[in-house]
Motif scaffolding. Structure first.
Motif, PDB file in Angstrom:
ATOM      1  N   PRO A   1       0.844  -1.206   0.000  1.00  0.00           N
ATOM      2  CA  PRO A   1       0.000   0.000   0.000  1.00  0.00           C
ATOM      3  C   PRO A   1       0.878   1.254   0.000  1.00  0.00           C
ATOM      4  O   PRO A   1       1.860   1.331   0.741  1.00  0.00           O
ATOM      5  CB  PRO A   1      -0.778  -0.095   1.312  1.00  0.00           C
ATOM      6  CG  PRO A   1      -0.604  -1.491   1.799  1.00  0.00           C
ATOM      7  CD  PRO A   1       0.652  -2.015   1.189  1.00  0.00           C
ATOM      8  N   TYR A   2       0.535   2.212  -0.847  1.00  0.00           N
ATOM      9  CA  TYR A   2       1.336   3.428  -0.945  1.00  0.00           C
ATOM     10  C   TYR A   2       1.357   4.206   0.372  1.00  0.00           C
ATOM     11  O   TYR A   2       2.295   4.944   0.654  1.00  0.00           O
ATOM     12  CB  TYR A   2       0.842   4.314  -2.087  1.00  0.00           C
ATOM     13  CG  TYR A   2      -0.476   4.999  -1.814  1.00  0.00           C
ATOM     14  CD1 TYR A   2      -0.523   6.255  -1.227  1.00  0.00           C
ATOM     15  CD2 TYR A   2      -1.682   4.376  -2.127  1.00  0.00           C
ATOM     16  CE1 TYR A   2      -1.727   6.875  -0.969  1.00  0.00           C
ATOM     17  CE2 TYR A   2      -2.887   4.988  -1.869  1.00  0.00           C
ATOM     18  CZ  TYR A   2      -2.910   6.240  -1.297  1.00  0.00           C
ATOM     19  OH  TYR A   2      -4.107   6.857  -1.025  1.00  0.00           O
ATOM     20  N   GLN A   3       0.352   3.983   1.223  1.00  0.00           N
ATOM     21  CA  GLN A   3       0.286   4.701   2.494  1.00  0.00           C
ATOM     22  C   GLN A   3       1.453   4.350   3.416  1.00  0.00           C
ATOM     23  O   GLN A   3       1.793   5.125   4.301  1.00  0.00           O
ATOM     24  CB  GLN A   3      -1.029   4.414   3.234  1.00  0.00           C
ATOM     25  CG  GLN A   3      -2.267   4.883   2.515  1.00  0.00           C
ATOM     26  CD  GLN A   3      -2.866   3.793   1.628  1.00  0.00           C
ATOM     27  OE1 GLN A   3      -2.180   2.877   1.195  1.00  0.00           O
ATOM     28  NE2 GLN A   3      -4.149   3.924   1.325  1.00  0.00           N
ATOM     29  N   LEU A   4       2.037   3.191   3.232  1.00  0.00           N
ATOM     30  CA  LEU A   4       3.140   2.784   4.097  1.00  0.00           C
ATOM     31  C   LEU A   4       4.389   3.617   3.856  1.00  0.00           C
ATOM     32  O   LEU A   4       5.178   3.850   4.761  1.00  0.00           O
ATOM     33  CB  LEU A   4       3.475   1.303   3.891  1.00  0.00           C
ATOM     34  CG  LEU A   4       2.495   0.315   4.467  1.00  0.00           C
ATOM     35  CD1 LEU A   4       2.932  -1.104   4.133  1.00  0.00           C
ATOM     36  CD2 LEU A   4       2.366   0.480   5.966  1.00  0.00           C
ATOM     37  N   GLY A   5       4.599   4.048   2.643  1.00  0.00           N
ATOM     38  CA  GLY A   5       5.803   4.799   2.318  1.00  0.00           C
ATOM     39  C   GLY A   5       7.004   3.874   2.250  1.00  0.00           C
ATOM     40  O   GLY A   5       6.987   2.746   2.745  1.00  0.00           O
ATOM     41  N   PRO A   6       8.091   4.363   1.651  1.00  0.00           N
ATOM     42  CA  PRO A   6       9.262   3.512   1.429  1.00  0.00           C
ATOM     43  C   PRO A   6      10.049   3.182   2.703  1.00  0.00           C
ATOM     44  O   PRO A   6      10.849   2.254   2.712  1.00  0.00           O
ATOM     45  CB  PRO A   6      10.118   4.334   0.461  1.00  0.00           C
ATOM     46  CG  PRO A   6       9.694   5.745   0.682  1.00  0.00           C
ATOM     47  CD  PRO A   6       8.253   5.692   1.085  1.00  0.00           C
ATOM     48  N   ASP A   7       9.828   3.925   3.771  1.00  0.00           N
ATOM     49  CA  ASP A   7      10.624   3.730   4.990  1.00  0.00           C
ATOM     50  C   ASP A   7       9.869   3.020   6.103  1.00  0.00           C
ATOM     51  O   ASP A   7      10.335   2.992   7.244  1.00  0.00           O
ATOM     52  CB  ASP A   7      11.134   5.082   5.505  1.00  0.00           C
ATOM     53  CG  ASP A   7      12.001   5.797   4.475  1.00  0.00           C
ATOM     54  OD1 ASP A   7      12.761   5.105   3.766  1.00  0.00           O
ATOM     55  OD2 ASP A   7      11.910   7.033   4.374  1.00  0.00           O
ATOM     56  N   ALA A   8       8.714   2.453   5.805  1.00  0.00           N
ATOM     57  CA  ALA A   8       7.908   1.790   6.834  1.00  0.00           C
ATOM     58  C   ALA A   8       8.675   0.611   7.432  1.00  0.00           C
ATOM     59  O   ALA A   8       9.300  -0.166   6.720  1.00  0.00           O
ATOM     60  CB  ALA A   8       6.584   1.322   6.244  1.00  0.00           C
ATOM     61  N   VAL A   9       8.606   0.495   8.765  1.00  0.00           N
ATOM     62  CA  VAL A   9       9.349  -0.539   9.489  1.00  0.00           C
ATOM     63  C   VAL A   9       8.389  -1.284  10.404  1.00  0.00           C
ATOM     64  O   VAL A   9       7.454  -0.702  10.946  1.00  0.00           O
ATOM     65  CB  VAL A   9      10.483   0.103  10.323  1.00  0.00           C
ATOM     66  CG1 VAL A   9      11.181  -0.919  11.191  1.00  0.00           C
ATOM     67  CG2 VAL A   9      11.485   0.793   9.408  1.00  0.00           C
TER      68      VAL A   9
END
Length: 159
Positions: A49-57
């Protein structure tokens, strides 16, 4: 007069979402692989999901160490595909797993081109009506957009 020739599959792609339908399609692909001496490629596409963003951990409970959502999803999918490939190997079929991140239809079609796939065998969930309209069908869109034959397999309904 045109002579008919038997189709000989060399590389069969099995898009796999770890569902019962995908397992059933993999079994059919296994049989086709044995019949034609083809290699199987198991593909899992992760649509983050785009809502997570590339840096989601996240912090998985099994390790307790932070890891990116993307890396965790890829590692989990790779492990599942390795298990499926190992089961296929017991049946005498060579299968390799590929994990990609992106749009499922785009990645399936890209993999067809990259790996010179001759046949796509994929499960379908058999959704109809509003569920089909809302969720859509990856299988249907692959059938419409693929440059190679696509065999769709509907898992038999449980009795």
């Amino acid at each position: 007069m045109m002579q008919a020739r038997a189709m000989g599959w060399k590389t069969i792609l099995v898009p796999h979402d770890f569902s019962a339908s995908a397992n059933h399609a993999a079994a059919i692909a296994r049989d086709e692989s044995k019949l034609h001496g083809a290699k199987l490629v198991l593909l899992h596409v992760i649509e983050l999901p785009y809502q997570l963003g590339p840096d989601a951990v996240i912090v998985p409970p099994e390790t307790g160490a932070p890891i990116s959502v993307r890396q965790y999803a890829v590692q989990s999918a790779e492990a599942h595909l390795e298990d499926i490939a190992a089961r296929l190997a017991k049946d005498g079929v060579t299968a390799t797993g590929v994990v990609k991140v992106g749009n499922a239809i785009d990645e399936i079609n890209r993999t067809v081109d990259e790996l010179h796939v001759d046949l796509v065998v994929m499960g379908t969930h058999g959704r109809t009506g509003l569920r089909h309209l809302m969720v859509g069908s990856v299988a249907e869109r692959v059938v419409r957009s693929s440059r190679v034959p696509v065999l769709t397999i509907r898992h038999p309904d449980p009795a």
